[in-house]
Scaffold this motif. Structure first.
Motif, mmCIF file in Angstrom:
data_model
loop_
_atom_site.group_PDB
_atom_site.id
_atom_site.type_symbol
_atom_site.label_atom_id
_atom_site.label_comp_id
_atom_site.label_asym_id
_atom_site.label_seq_id
_atom_site.Cartn_x
_atom_site.Cartn_y
_atom_site.Cartn_z
ATOM 1 N N PRO A 238 0.841 -1.202 0.000
ATOM 2 C CA PRO A 238 0.000 0.000 0.000
ATOM 3 C C PRO A 238 0.879 1.255 0.000
ATOM 4 O O PRO A 238 1.832 1.356 0.780
ATOM 5 N N ARG A 308 -1.440 8.089 -2.574
ATOM 6 C CA ARG A 308 -1.705 7.448 -1.295
ATOM 7 C C ARG A 308 -3.010 6.659 -1.365
ATOM 8 O O ARG A 308 -4.029 7.156 -1.863
ATOM 9 N N GLY A 309 -2.983 5.442 -0.866
ATOM 10 C CA GLY A 309 -4.162 4.588 -0.880
ATOM 11 C C GLY A 309 -4.159 3.583 -2.009
ATOM 12 O O GLY A 309 -4.874 2.579 -1.937
ATOM 13 N N ASP A 310 -3.366 3.827 -3.052
ATOM 14 C CA ASP A 310 -3.218 2.828 -4.101
ATOM 15 C C ASP A 310 -2.333 1.696 -3.576
ATOM 16 O O ASP A 310 -1.622 1.848 -2.577
ATOM 17 N N LYS A 346 -11.620 2.614 6.304
ATOM 18 C CA LYS A 346 -10.165 2.707 6.178
ATOM 19 C C LYS A 346 -9.585 1.322 5.963
ATOM 20 O O LYS A 346 -9.699 0.449 6.821
ATOM 21 N N THR A 349 -3.847 2.003 3.658
ATOM 22 C CA THR A 349 -3.639 3.462 3.634
ATOM 23 C C THR A 349 -4.749 4.192 2.887
ATOM 24 O O THR A 349 -4.645 5.392 2.652
ATOM 25 N N ARG A 350 -5.809 3.497 2.523
ATOM 26 C CA ARG A 350 -6.888 4.086 1.731
ATOM 27 C C ARG A 350 -8.119 4.308 2.600
ATOM 28 O O ARG A 350 -8.565 3.395 3.308
ATOM 29 N N THR A 351 -8.681 5.522 2.581
ATOM 30 C CA THR A 351 -9.898 5.833 3.314
ATOM 31 C C THR A 351 -10.939 6.359 2.337
ATOM 32 O O THR A 351 -10.669 7.313 1.589
ATOM 33 N N VAL A 352 -12.114 5.714 2.322
ATOM 34 C CA VAL A 352 -13.154 6.080 1.368
ATOM 35 C C VAL A 352 -14.490 6.248 2.102
ATOM 36 O O VAL A 352 -14.692 5.704 3.194
ATOM 37 N N GLU A 391 -15.674 4.444 -3.591
ATOM 38 C CA GLU A 391 -14.557 4.152 -4.480
ATOM 39 C C GLU A 391 -14.178 2.687 -4.329
ATOM 40 O O GLU A 391 -14.401 2.091 -3.268
ATOM 41 N N LEU A 393 -12.096 -0.775 -3.734
ATOM 42 C CA LEU A 393 -11.036 -1.210 -2.835
ATOM 43 C C LEU A 393 -10.397 -2.483 -3.378
ATOM 44 O O LEU A 393 -11.077 -3.314 -3.986
#
Length: 446
Positions: A238, A308-310, A346, A349-352, A391, A393
């Motif tokens: 991540p 960030r988050g990818d 969360k 590292t991805r928060t949607v 989005e 995940l």
């Protein structure tokens, strides 16, 4: 050359190479905090000022000898009530291994705290009072350990001194406990008869239970195999942050599983773009290959949109790209989780943004029965939920990865953690393409 070692070297060195995270659990008054205190004291992992504070607090409570449970029961409310409320973390080491232990609460109303403590543990020690045997709360703790897929479980049958150290008592409890844990899918159970108060079979073998030929608690903690095969698993990296240096873009983060090699093809999730690793950097030094657990930065061969988050992935088992996720959650907040509630999800590292679409069932840990359509989950409840995210995940099943299969549900208003989630094998809309999910409306209205 002298072979003498200092006390510090004996406790912390020369340089232990492995780390074991473990948690303790058990019913109220089964002796969890006393066991942990005894473990710290007898392994010489207590500083002098800590011991002085324990002795002072013990005298204030009228105790003739130091109450080792106070080494972990740090909250004033815990000391006044004589029970553990919060999760008490302690760090110690022996010449063979380093340890992070979590002493978790035993009362039913603090099940959420046990989930917190055991979620990252590789081993759980479940205490049972030899006089009472396996009780309802024991089954609840074993069920939580099984749910969180803790690979090693130790049954510590405590207070053997109060049953005259009888082998028959220990054998009956060990048989019942092991049968129940095995039925829940716990892969390994090790049973040890102990007296935490007297120190029998905690650090030193007990002369009063010479019929027992297995390891002490500390011996088992030092020798149990650790690691979940993360280095051999599918690659999951991540992206935590983007670093620009001398005209190049590097992507920094921790490699959760698998390996990264220069020249290797990787996929950027959730977009699905394929590129190649151009360079790896660990602590300012270039590397040709990096294994799981390392923090590093990665430079890619192609100029593509990565933030960030990818997640960079590789291997034969790709993650599932989903906007609707079915999972098991433990609700940890004092306010309920309800159908239709808007939350933040969360994952690594991805928060949607997300909405709780349904709560199909609530689990009763006492008998593992499912109560359908509860409508909401309250503090300490464990249940199934279906969540739709704004989005996509890149998720793994929690059964495959405790790191990339886990997530948090967060209150968007104040940032409070609402629930800890474990993604199941049932992913709705799994395999959806980036084009399909991009075609849906943005924001909360989805």
């Amino acid at each position: 050359m002298s072979s003498h070692r200092t006390a510090a070297e004996g406790r912390f060195g020369p340089s232990p190479t492995t780390l074991l995270r473990f948690a303790t659990a058990g019913s109220v008054d089964d002796g969890k905090s006393t066991l942990v205190g005894r473990l710290l004291h007898d392994s010489r992992s207590v500083l002098a000022d800590q011991m002085e504070a324990v002795e002072h607090a013990s005298r204030a409570r009228g105790a003739a000898v130091p109450d080792l449970a106070l080494l972990t029961d740090g909250l004033r409310a815990e000391r006044e009530q004589g029970i553990t409320i919060d999760v008490a973390y302690r760090y110690f080491a022996t010449p063979r291994r380093r340890f992070i232990l979590a002493d978790t609460p035993g009362h039913v109303q603090y099940t959420r705290n046990m989930v917190t403590g055991a979620s990252t543990a590789e081993l759980t020690v479940v205490l049972v009072d030899a006089r009472n045997g396996v009780v309802e709360q024991t089954r609840r703790h074993v069920a939580v350990a099984a749910l969180l897929r803790v690979p090693h479980v130790v049954l510590a049958v405590n207070k053997m001194d109060l049953v005259d150290h009888r082998e028959s008592v220990f054998a009956l409890i060990a048989e019942e406990f092991t049968a129940y844990a095995t039925a829940l899918g716990v892969p390994e159970v090790t049973a040890i008869p102990i007296s935490a108060l007297a120190g029998d079979n905690v650090v030193e073998p007990s002369a009063r239970m010479d019929w027992y030929g297995g390891p002490t608690v500390l011996e088992h903690l030092e020798s149990v195999e650790v690691g979940d095969g993360a280095a051999e698993g599918a690659t999951r990296f991540p992206v935590q942050m983007v670093i620009r240096h001398e005209g190049e873009r590097y992507y920094a983060g921790q490699l959760l599983s698998g390996r990264l090699r220069v020249g290797e093809a990787v996929t950027v999730q959730p977009s699905g773009r394929v590129t190649t690793v151009a360079a790896l950097d660990v602590l300012g030094q270039p590397a040709d290959a990096v294994a799981a657990g390392a923090s590093l930065s990665v430079r890619l061969a192609d100029e593509i949109d990565v933030g960030r988050g990818d997640m960079l992935t590789a291997g034969a088992r790709p993650p599932r790209i989903a906007k609707v996720v079915e999972a098991t959650v433990c609700h940890v907040a004092d306010t309920p989780l309800t159908v239709g509630q808007r939350v933040l999800l969360k994952h690594t590292t991805r928060t949607v943004k997300a909405i709780v679409e349904d709560i199909p069932s609530r689990l009763t840990l006492d008998d593992l029965s499912q109560h359908p359509e509860p409508g909401s989950l309250v503090a300490n409840d464990i249940g199934r939920v279906r969540v739709r995210t704004a989005e996509p995940l890149a998720l793994d099943s929690y059964a495959d990865s405790r790191r990339t299969g886990a997530f948090l549900l967060i209150d968007p208003a104040d940032g409070t953690t609402l629930a800890a989630g474990m993604a199941g094998d049932a992913f709705l809309a799994a395999g959806a393409t980036a084009a399909a999910v991009a075609a849906e409306a943005d924001g909360w209205d989805f």
